[in-house]
Design a protein around this motif. Structure first.
Motif, PDB file in Angstrom:
ATOM      1  N   ALA A  69     -48.667  11.756 -19.018  1.00  0.00           N
ATOM      2  CA  ALA A  69     -49.460  12.985 -18.965  1.00  0.00           C
ATOM      3  C   ALA A  69     -49.420  13.705 -20.308  1.00  0.00           C
ATOM      4  N   GLU A  70     -48.229  13.806 -20.882  1.00  0.00           N
ATOM      5  CA  GLU A  70     -48.088  14.519 -22.149  1.00  0.00           C
ATOM      6  C   GLU A  70     -48.801  13.791 -23.286  1.00  0.00           C
ATOM      7  N   LEU A  79     -49.626  11.040  -8.243  1.00  0.00           N
ATOM      8  CA  LEU A  79     -49.312  12.456  -8.053  1.00  0.00           C
ATOM      9  C   LEU A  79     -48.501  12.727  -6.787  1.00  0.00           C
ATOM     10  N   ASP A  80     -48.284  11.706  -5.972  1.00  0.00           N
ATOM     11  CA  ASP A  80     -47.640  11.925  -4.676  1.00  0.00           C
ATOM     12  C   ASP A  80     -46.130  11.687  -4.714  1.00  0.00           C
ATOM     13  N   ARG A  81     -45.569  11.620  -5.926  1.00  0.00           N
ATOM     14  CA  ARG A  81     -44.118  11.476  -6.067  1.00  0.00           C
ATOM     15  C   ARG A  81     -43.704  12.012  -7.435  1.00  0.00           C
ATOM     16  N   LEU A 121     -65.989  11.965 -15.859  1.00  0.00           N
ATOM     17  CA  LEU A 121     -64.832  12.385 -15.047  1.00  0.00           C
ATOM     18  C   LEU A 121     -64.403  13.813 -15.359  1.00  0.00           C
ATOM     19  N   ALA A 122     -65.017  14.441 -16.349  1.00  0.00           N
ATOM     20  CA  ALA A 122     -64.803  15.874 -16.563  1.00  0.00           C
ATOM     21  C   ALA A 122     -65.387  16.689 -15.419  1.00  0.00           C
ATOM     22  N   PHE A 123     -66.330  16.100 -14.686  1.00  0.00           N
ATOM     23  CA  PHE A 123     -67.081  16.833 -13.676  1.00  0.00           C
ATOM     24  C   PHE A 123     -66.706  16.447 -12.252  1.00  0.00           C
ATOM     25  N   VAL A 124     -66.250  15.215 -12.080  1.00  0.00           N
ATOM     26  CA  VAL A 124     -65.693  14.748 -10.803  1.00  0.00           C
ATOM     27  C   VAL A 124     -64.493  13.883 -11.168  1.00  0.00           C
ATOM     28  N   VAL A 127     -58.853  10.379  -9.173  1.00  0.00           N
ATOM     29  CA  VAL A 127     -57.518  10.811  -8.746  1.00  0.00           C
ATOM     30  C   VAL A 127     -56.425   9.951  -9.372  1.00  0.00           C
ATOM     31  N   ALA A 128     -56.708   8.696  -9.618  1.00  0.00           N
ATOM     32  CA  ALA A 128     -55.702   7.806 -10.208  1.00  0.00           C
ATOM     33  C   ALA A 128     -55.424   8.117 -11.678  1.00  0.00           C
ATOM     34  N   THR A 129     -56.337   8.847 -12.329  1.00  0.00           N
ATOM     35  CA  THR A 129     -56.138   9.236 -13.739  1.00  0.00           C
ATOM     36  C   THR A 129     -56.323  10.749 -13.869  1.00  0.00           C
ATOM     37  N   PRO A 130     -55.454  11.526 -13.233  1.00  0.00           N
ATOM     38  CA  PRO A 130     -55.678  12.966 -13.125  1.00  0.00           C
ATOM     39  C   PRO A 130     -55.606  13.709 -14.456  1.00  0.00           C
ATOM     40  N   THR A 131     -54.665  13.321 -15.322  1.00  0.00           N
ATOM     41  CA  THR A 131     -54.554  14.042 -16.589  1.00  0.00           C
ATOM     42  C   THR A 131     -55.708  13.690 -17.519  1.00  0.00           C
TER      43      THR A 131
END
Length: 248
Positions: free
Chosen positions: A103-104, A94-96, A140-143, A146-150
């Motif tokens: 994502a889609e 997410l940092d670039r 991961l729905a609850f926390v 970050v590496a798999t944000p979508t």
């Protein structure tokens, strides 16, 4: 949920959690339809079990979903349980600036897929006895990871959608959420043997034990997922987020 004598459709039934649940539900005395893109994997999952039926499905194609539902209902008029299990998990930075293809694709499979399948079968299910819908979300729905944000976001969205669905179908169709922890499956490369992840057989056994309770809980939560599921309500969200996503 009734545990025997159902006709059950499980998406993503050719491997991982879907396959493990299909085997256990079949062995309890249910007819199980397993659907997915990889027909050979589905056939392998069905081998030796004459009441598991492999069915090819591209849930990313809206027209294919509608045609699939019509055919499944015609061939299996007793269908009364839908398990929305199919999912993909992609790493994203997410940092670039990046291509958003991953994502889609994740949104199409993990969120639009269950919405489309549920919509295609809902008129049939509301008229079936002992009907149920099970949506597979994630801890991961609850926390989020970050590496798999979508992936995390789609599971959070499906959790919310499932809550709405449960209220809308109250008294007509039982709506259940299955939120796994990290399980040893092929969801990501090397995950089948990753240390610290829950063995698939243990997860399936504990899940079936909880699912068979009467009344069935609205959320199927194995013990290991409580660390994520209850982080916010127990006032430890920030610490859990940091533990899940260590820096450096």
């Amino acid at each position: 949920m009734k545990m025997q004598g159902n006709t059950i459709l499980i998406t993503g039934g050719g491997s991982g959690i879907g396959e493990a649940l299909a085997h256990r539900l079949h062995d309890l005395g249910n007819r199980v339809l397993i659907a997915g893109r990889r027909l050979q994997a589905l056939k392998a999952a069905a081998a030796g079990r004459n009441q598991i039926v492999p069915l090819e499905l591209d849930a990313d194609d809206p027209q294919a979903v509608e045609a699939f539902a019509r055919q499944v209902i015609a061939d299996n008029p007793a269908l009364n349980v839908l398990v929305n299990n199919a999912g993909i998990m992609r790493m994203e930075a997410l940092d670039r600036r990046r291509d958003l293809g991953n994502a889609e694709a994740t949104i199409r499979t993990n969120l639009l897929g269950p919405i489309r399948l549920t919509n295609a079968f809902i008129d049939h299910l509301v008229n079936q006895p002992d009907a149920a819908i099970i949506n597979c979300t994630s801890g991961l729905a609850f926390v989020p990871l970050v590496a798999t944000p979508t992936y995390s976001a789609t599971k959070a969205a499906l959790h919310s959608y499932t809550v709405s669905l449960r209220e809308a179908l109250k008294g007509k169709v039982e709506v259940i959420e299955l939120a796994p922890p990290a399980v040893q499956t092929g969801l990501t490369p090397g995950q089948e043997t990753r240390e610290g992840y829950m063995p698939l057989a243990d997860f399936a056994d504990e899940t079936l034990s909880i699912l068979s309770a009467q009344p069935t809980p609205p959320e199927i939560l194995v013990k290991r997922v409580g660390f994520l599921r209850f982080a916010e309500s127990e006032g430890r969200f920030a610490e859990t987020l940091a533990a899940l996503n260590p820096k450096g």
